[in-house]
Scaffold this motif. Structure first.
Motif, PDB file in Angstrom:
ATOM      1  N   TYR A 232       0.814  -1.216   0.000  1.00 41.36           N
ATOM      2  CA  TYR A 232       0.000   0.000   0.000  1.00 41.36           C
ATOM      3  C   TYR A 232       0.853   1.275   0.000  1.00 41.36           C
ATOM      4  O   TYR A 232       0.935   1.998   0.965  1.00 41.36           O
ATOM      5  N   GLU A 233       1.497   1.495  -1.130  1.00 40.87           N
ATOM      6  CA  GLU A 233       2.330   2.676  -1.341  1.00 40.87           C
ATOM      7  C   GLU A 233       1.964   3.300  -2.677  1.00 40.87           C
ATOM      8  O   GLU A 233       1.257   2.685  -3.483  1.00 40.87           O
ATOM      9  N   ASP A 234       2.480   4.499  -2.933  1.00 42.87           N
ATOM     10  CA  ASP A 234       2.221   5.163  -4.212  1.00 42.87           C
ATOM     11  C   ASP A 234       2.505   4.245  -5.395  1.00 42.87           C
ATOM     12  O   ASP A 234       1.735   4.179  -6.351  1.00 42.87           O
ATOM     13  N   LYS A 235       3.625   3.530  -5.334  1.00 41.39           N
ATOM     14  CA  LYS A 235       4.048   2.714  -6.479  1.00 41.39           C
ATOM     15  C   LYS A 235       3.205   1.455  -6.666  1.00 41.39           C
ATOM     16  O   LYS A 235       3.339   0.785  -7.688  1.00 41.39           O
TER      17      LYS A 235
ATOM     18  N   ILE B  18      -0.161   1.567  -6.659  1.00 40.47           N
ATOM     19  CA  ILE B  18      -1.468   2.019  -7.137  1.00 40.47           C
ATOM     20  C   ILE B  18      -1.535   1.812  -8.646  1.00 40.47           C
ATOM     21  O   ILE B  18      -0.657   2.260  -9.380  1.00 40.47           O
ATOM     22  N   GLY B  19      -2.581   1.134  -9.100  1.00 37.63           N
ATOM     23  CA  GLY B  19      -2.807   0.940 -10.524  1.00 37.63           C
ATOM     24  C   GLY B  19      -4.196   1.424 -10.893  1.00 37.63           C
ATOM     25  O   GLY B  19      -5.102   1.434 -10.060  1.00 37.63           O
ATOM     26  N   ALA B  20      -4.379   1.813 -12.144  1.00 35.92           N
ATOM     27  CA  ALA B  20      -5.691   2.251 -12.629  1.00 35.92           C
ATOM     28  C   ALA B  20      -6.015   1.477 -13.904  1.00 35.92           C
ATOM     29  O   ALA B  20      -5.126   1.230 -14.729  1.00 35.92           O
ATOM     30  N   PHE B  21      -7.301   1.101 -14.035  1.00 35.49           N
ATOM     31  CA  PHE B  21      -7.707   0.231 -15.133  1.00 35.49           C
ATOM     32  C   PHE B  21      -9.049   0.670 -15.703  1.00 35.49           C
ATOM     33  O   PHE B  21      -9.906   1.169 -14.982  1.00 35.49           O
ATOM     34  N   ASP B  22      -9.210   0.433 -17.005  1.00 37.37           N
ATOM     35  CA  ASP B  22     -10.494   0.709 -17.645  1.00 37.37           C
ATOM     36  C   ASP B  22     -11.396  -0.518 -17.506  1.00 37.37           C
ATOM     37  O   ASP B  22     -10.993  -1.533 -16.946  1.00 37.37           O
ATOM     38  N   ARG B  23     -12.603  -0.443 -18.040  1.00 35.08           N
ATOM     39  CA  ARG B  23     -13.573  -1.529 -17.843  1.00 35.08           C
ATOM     40  C   ARG B  23     -13.199  -2.812 -18.549  1.00 35.08           C
ATOM     41  O   ARG B  23     -13.767  -3.857 -18.281  1.00 35.08           O
ATOM     42  N   ASN B  24     -12.201  -2.779 -19.444  1.00 31.43           N
ATOM     43  CA  ASN B  24     -11.726  -3.983 -20.110  1.00 31.43           C
ATOM     44  C   ASN B  24     -10.482  -4.559 -19.446  1.00 31.43           C
ATOM     45  O   ASN B  24      -9.920  -5.535 -19.929  1.00 31.43           O
ATOM     46  N   GLY B  25     -10.015  -3.911 -18.373  1.00 32.75           N
ATOM     47  CA  GLY B  25      -8.814  -4.364 -17.674  1.00 32.75           C
ATOM     48  C   GLY B  25      -7.543  -3.768 -18.219  1.00 32.75           C
ATOM     49  O   GLY B  25      -6.446  -4.137 -17.792  1.00 32.75           O
ATOM     50  N   GLY B  26      -7.676  -2.831 -19.152  1.00 33.94           N
ATOM     51  CA  GLY B  26      -6.489  -2.161 -19.702  1.00 33.94           C
ATOM     52  C   GLY B  26      -5.902  -1.188 -18.710  1.00 33.94           C
ATOM     53  O   GLY B  26      -6.616  -0.445 -18.042  1.00 33.94           O
ATOM     54  N   SER B  27      -4.589  -1.184 -18.607  1.00 33.89           N
ATOM     55  CA  SER B  27      -3.888  -0.313 -17.666  1.00 33.89           C
ATOM     56  C   SER B  27      -3.941   1.141 -18.142  1.00 33.89           C
ATOM     57  O   SER B  27      -3.850   1.412 -19.339  1.00 33.89           O
ATOM     58  N   MET B  28      -4.090   2.041 -17.185  1.00 34.30           N
ATOM     59  CA  MET B  28      -4.097   3.476 -17.457  1.00 34.30           C
ATOM     60  C   MET B  28      -2.962   4.111 -16.651  1.00 34.30           C
ATOM     61  O   MET B  28      -2.802   3.783 -15.472  1.00 34.30           O
ATOM     62  N   PRO B  29      -2.165   5.005 -17.250  1.00 24.64           N
ATOM     63  CA  PRO B  29      -1.090   5.634 -16.488  1.00 24.64           C
ATOM     64  C   PRO B  29      -1.620   6.479 -15.325  1.00 24.64           C
ATOM     65  O   PRO B  29      -2.623   7.176 -15.477  1.00 24.64           O
ATOM     66  N   VAL B  30      -0.951   6.382 -14.178  1.00 22.56           N
ATOM     67  CA  VAL B  30      -1.360   7.096 -12.962  1.00 22.56           C
ATOM     68  C   VAL B  30      -0.303   8.125 -12.584  1.00 22.56           C
ATOM     69  O   VAL B  30       0.887   7.824 -12.566  1.00 22.56           O
ATOM     70  N   THR B  31      -0.767   9.333 -12.276  1.00 24.54           N
ATOM     71  CA  THR B  31       0.101  10.393 -11.777  1.00 24.54           C
ATOM     72  C   THR B  31      -0.506  10.922 -10.491  1.00 24.54           C
ATOM     73  O   THR B  31      -1.703  11.170 -10.425  1.00 24.54           O
ATOM     74  N   ILE B  32       0.343  11.092  -9.475  1.00 26.31           N
ATOM     75  CA  ILE B  32      -0.111  11.702  -8.225  1.00 26.31           C
ATOM     76  C   ILE B  32       0.298  13.161  -8.270  1.00 26.31           C
ATOM     77  O   ILE B  32       1.471  13.477  -8.498  1.00 26.31           O
ATOM     78  N   ILE B  33      -0.693  14.042  -8.086  1.00 27.75           N
ATOM     79  CA  ILE B  33      -0.451  15.477  -8.228  1.00 27.75           C
ATOM     80  C   ILE B  33      -0.587  16.188  -6.881  1.00 27.75           C
ATOM     81  O   ILE B  33      -1.366  15.783  -6.031  1.00 27.75           O
ATOM     82  N   GLY B  34       0.160  17.270  -6.748  1.00 29.15           N
ATOM     83  CA  GLY B  34       0.040  18.100  -5.548  1.00 29.15           C
ATOM     84  C   GLY B  34       0.869  17.638  -4.477  1.00 29.15           C
ATOM     85  O   GLY B  34       0.975  17.176  -3.516  1.00 29.15           O
TER      86      GLY B  34
END
Length: 136
Positions: A115-118, A120-136
């Motif tokens: 459970y760290e920043d690295k 964290i993953g993000a995915f679309d409804r087909n399971g495709g990976s989406m790039p994640v950026t933490i801002i601020g």
């Protein structure tokens, strides 16, 4: 862009998470460990970027070592919901078939142990990976 050339690739959607929201996801996942934790994501989509700015604990959610869920029947309507986040107590943040079958919104954020920043993953409804950026 309203129209694309036939066969032209669709631009990839990016996910931006505020530092406060990322810290909330991390803390909530650590609190529920070794069970899964689940949250509703609030934010907005503009062009090809989904920005996550807030978190909601779903009412009457259920949690266990291999599952987490909620009924959207009890969820108040809010047009700022963009998806959900949940934790995987194991080392993989890839969505399971069950995760994809219960997809909610535009994005599914999955955080895996430890459970760290690295993790964290993000995915679309087909399971495709989406790039994640933490801002601020």
């Amino acid at each position: 862009m309203l129209f694309r050339k036939k066969g032209a690739p669709r631009p990839q959607t990016q996910v931006s998470i505020t530092r406060q929201a990322a810290d909330g996801i991390i803390t909530y996942a650590k609190t529920w460990h070794p069970n899964e934790a689940i949250l509703i994501l609030q934010g907005k989509k503009k062009d090809n970027t989904i920005t996550i700015e807030g978190l909601v604990i779903p009412p009457f959610s259920s949690n266990g070592p291999f599952f987490s869920g909620f009924s959207d029947f009890f969820l108040p309507f809010d047009s700022s919901y963009v998806g959900m986040a949940h934790s995987h107590p194991g080392a993989s943040n890839r969505p399971s078939l069950e995760d994809l079958n219960h997809f909610f919104g535009l994005v599914s954020v999955i955080i895996s142990f430890p459970y760290e920043d690295k993790t964290i993953g993000a995915f679309d409804r087909n399971g495709g990976s989406m790039p994640v950026t933490i801002i601020g």
